[in-house]
Scaffold this motif. Structure first.
Motif, PDB file in Angstrom:
ATOM      1  N   ARG A   1       1.947  11.288   2.159  1.00  0.00           N
ATOM      2  CA  ARG A   1       2.387  11.649   3.508  1.00  0.00           C
ATOM      3  C   ARG A   1       3.491  10.708   3.975  1.00  0.00           C
ATOM      4  N   GLU A   2       4.356  11.242   4.810  1.00  0.00           N
ATOM      5  CA  GLU A   2       5.362  10.429   5.489  1.00  0.00           C
ATOM      6  C   GLU A   2       4.752  10.011   6.816  1.00  0.00           C
ATOM      7  N   LEU A   3       4.553   8.717   6.992  1.00  0.00           N
ATOM      8  CA  LEU A   3       3.868   8.194   8.166  1.00  0.00           C
ATOM      9  C   LEU A   3       4.790   7.264   8.957  1.00  0.00           C
ATOM     10  N   VAL A   4       4.443   7.097  10.218  1.00  0.00           N
ATOM     11  CA  VAL A   4       5.161   6.175  11.092  1.00  0.00           C
ATOM     12  C   VAL A   4       4.122   5.355  11.844  1.00  0.00           C
ATOM     13  N   GLN A   5       4.404   4.059  11.934  1.00  0.00           N
ATOM     14  CA  GLN A   5       3.563   3.183  12.749  1.00  0.00           C
ATOM     15  C   GLN A   5       4.404   2.593  13.872  1.00  0.00           C
ATOM     16  N   SER A   6       3.842   2.607  15.073  1.00  0.00           N
ATOM     17  CA  SER A   6       4.378   1.832  16.182  1.00  0.00           C
ATOM     18  C   SER A   6       3.407   0.679  16.357  1.00  0.00           C
ATOM     19  N   GLN A   7       3.905  -0.543  16.157  1.00  0.00           N
ATOM     20  CA  GLN A   7       3.069  -1.733  16.208  1.00  0.00           C
ATOM     21  C   GLN A   7       3.465  -2.569  17.426  1.00  0.00           C
ATOM     22  N   VAL A   8       2.467  -3.078  18.117  1.00  0.00           N
ATOM     23  CA  VAL A   8       2.700  -3.942  19.275  1.00  0.00           C
ATOM     24  C   VAL A   8       1.872  -5.203  19.091  1.00  0.00           C
ATOM     25  N   TYR A   9       2.534  -6.334  19.208  1.00  0.00           N
ATOM     26  CA  TYR A   9       1.886  -7.642  19.097  1.00  0.00           C
ATOM     27  C   TYR A   9       1.947  -8.315  20.465  1.00  0.00           C
ATOM     28  N   LEU A  10       0.797  -8.784  20.947  1.00  0.00           N
ATOM     29  CA  LEU A  10       0.742  -9.501  22.213  1.00  0.00           C
ATOM     30  C   LEU A  10       0.159 -10.878  21.969  1.00  0.00           C
ATOM     31  N   SER A  11       0.845 -11.878  22.454  1.00  0.00           N
ATOM     32  CA  SER A  11       0.370 -13.249  22.364  1.00  0.00           C
ATOM     33  C   SER A  11      -0.341 -13.564  23.670  1.00  0.00           C
TER      34      SER A  11
ATOM     35  N   ALA B   1       0.793  -1.225   0.000  1.00  0.00           N
ATOM     36  CA  ALA B   1       0.000   0.000   0.000  1.00  0.00           C
ATOM     37  C   ALA B   1       0.827   1.278   0.000  1.00  0.00           C
ATOM     38  N   GLY B   2       2.097   1.180   0.329  1.00  0.00           N
ATOM     39  CA  GLY B   2       2.912   2.380   0.463  1.00  0.00           C
ATOM     40  C   GLY B   2       4.256   2.221  -0.213  1.00  0.00           C
ATOM     41  N   GLU B   3       5.101   3.182   0.029  1.00  0.00           N
ATOM     42  CA  GLU B   3       6.447   3.187  -0.545  1.00  0.00           C
ATOM     43  C   GLU B   3       7.450   3.485   0.557  1.00  0.00           C
ATOM     44  N   SER B   4       8.702   3.232   0.250  1.00  0.00           N
ATOM     45  CA  SER B   4       9.809   3.547   1.177  1.00  0.00           C
ATOM     46  C   SER B   4       9.571   2.984   2.573  1.00  0.00           C
ATOM     47  N   VAL B   5       9.117   1.739   2.647  1.00  0.00           N
ATOM     48  CA  VAL B   5       8.819   1.109   3.933  1.00  0.00           C
ATOM     49  C   VAL B   5      10.121   0.677   4.595  1.00  0.00           C
ATOM     50  N   VAL B   6      10.349   1.163   5.819  1.00  0.00           N
ATOM     51  CA  VAL B   6      11.574   0.859   6.547  1.00  0.00           C
ATOM     52  C   VAL B   6      11.216   0.459   7.973  1.00  0.00           C
ATOM     53  N   VAL B   7      11.716  -0.700   8.399  1.00  0.00           N
ATOM     54  CA  VAL B   7      11.567  -1.100   9.797  1.00  0.00           C
ATOM     55  C   VAL B   7      12.699  -0.417  10.563  1.00  0.00           C
ATOM     56  N   ALA B   8      12.327   0.561  11.374  1.00  0.00           N
ATOM     57  CA  ALA B   8      13.326   1.347  12.096  1.00  0.00           C
ATOM     58  C   ALA B   8      13.784   0.657  13.369  1.00  0.00           C
ATOM     59  N   ALA B   9      12.901  -0.147  13.972  1.00  0.00           N
ATOM     60  CA  ALA B   9      13.253  -0.826  15.224  1.00  0.00           C
ATOM     61  C   ALA B   9      12.308  -2.000  15.418  1.00  0.00           C
ATOM     62  N   ARG B  10      12.822  -3.043  16.087  1.00  0.00           N
ATOM     63  CA  ARG B  10      11.997  -4.194  16.462  1.00  0.00           C
ATOM     64  C   ARG B  10      12.628  -4.827  17.694  1.00  0.00           C
ATOM     65  N   ARG B  11      11.764  -5.168  18.672  1.00  0.00           N
ATOM     66  CA  ARG B  11      12.291  -5.862  19.849  1.00  0.00           C
ATOM     67  C   ARG B  11      11.193  -6.682  20.509  1.00  0.00           C
ATOM     68  N   GLU B  12      11.633  -7.755  21.151  1.00  0.00           N
ATOM     69  CA  GLU B  12      10.723  -8.603  21.899  1.00  0.00           C
ATOM     70  C   GLU B  12      10.473  -7.982  23.259  1.00  0.00           C
ATOM     71  N   ILE B  13       9.251  -8.187  23.766  1.00  0.00           N
ATOM     72  CA  ILE B  13       8.866  -7.646  25.068  1.00  0.00           C
ATOM     73  C   ILE B  13       8.111  -8.725  25.834  1.00  0.00           C
ATOM     74  N   GLY B  14       7.902  -8.505  27.107  1.00  0.00           N
ATOM     75  CA  GLY B  14       7.047  -9.357  27.912  1.00  0.00           C
ATOM     76  C   GLY B  14       7.703 -10.629  28.387  1.00  0.00           C
ATOM     77  N   PRO B  15       7.023 -11.295  29.311  1.00  0.00           N
ATOM     78  CA  PRO B  15       7.536 -12.551  29.856  1.00  0.00           C
ATOM     79  C   PRO B  15       7.304 -13.712  28.894  1.00  0.00           C
ATOM     80  N   GLU B  16       7.970 -14.823  29.153  1.00  0.00           N
ATOM     81  CA  GLU B  16       7.867 -15.988  28.273  1.00  0.00           C
ATOM     82  C   GLU B  16       6.428 -16.476  28.129  1.00  0.00           C
ATOM     83  N   GLY B  17       5.637 -16.430  29.200  1.00  0.00           N
ATOM     84  CA  GLY B  17       4.257 -16.901  29.151  1.00  0.00           C
ATOM     85  C   GLY B  17       3.318 -15.981  28.399  1.00  0.00           C
TER      86      GLY B  17
END
Length: 165
Positions: free
Chosen positions: A109-119, A74-90
């Motif tokens: 527009r130049e946009l930024v997304q902060s994405q959080v995934y929780l299992s 859907a967009g252009e110039s997509v760059v993953v600026a940062a990624r890290r694991e969070i939370g406890p093992e469970g």
């Protein structure tokens, strides 16, 4: 059509943020949308929540990679600026910050997304795993200004134990 989340959650919105019907704000397929009260150059920062049951062993990294690929469609110039694991093992989680260029409201527009995934495991059947994704989307200019609100929101997210009773 808005979707429902695979597991009930509860949260509080930061002051000033308002819920909006997903279909009416161009976010079909998500369960929840909240809009920031002050748009930046015609773009309204937003928080979306969606999720799904994941009976497979797909990792959060793989789900995050799939989100990046959807942005590339859907967009252009997509760059993953940062990624890290969070939370406890469970209850593992993952965060990533992605910048991209896209047309929104007829304007590039130049946009930024902060994405959080929780299992999350289903409280009634721990063999069922759900992944909840929460995303802040804002202009590159406004992102850092609304990031604190998003972090405040994330601190309030948890399973809605009252919904199952």
């Amino acid at each position: 059509m808005p979707t429902t989340l695979p597991v009930p959650i509860e949260f509080r919105l930061p002051e000033g943020w308002q819920p909006a019907p997903p279909d009416e704000v161009g976010a079909p397929g998500v369960a929840f949308v909240a809009l920031h009260p002050q748009p930046d150059s015609g773009f309204t920062a937003n928080i979306t929540i969606d999720g799904e049951y994941r009976p497979d062993e797909v990792t959060l990294d793989e789900l995050a990679d799939a989100s990046v690929e959807r942005l590339r469609e859907a967009g252009e110039s997509v760059v993953v600026a940062a990624r890290r694991e969070i939370g406890p093992e469970g209850a593992p989680g993952l965060t990533q910050r992605v910048s991209f260029s896209a047309v929104a409201g007829g304007v590039r527009r130049e946009l930024v997304q902060s994405q959080v995934y929780l299992s999350m495991l289903d409280v009634h059947d721990p063999r069922k795993r759900a992944v909840i994704r929460m995303v802040l989307t804002a202009t590159a200019e406004q992102h850092d200004d609304v990031l604190g609100d998003f972090q405040e929101f994330l601190r309030t997210v948890g399973p809605d134990t009252a919904a199952g009773s």
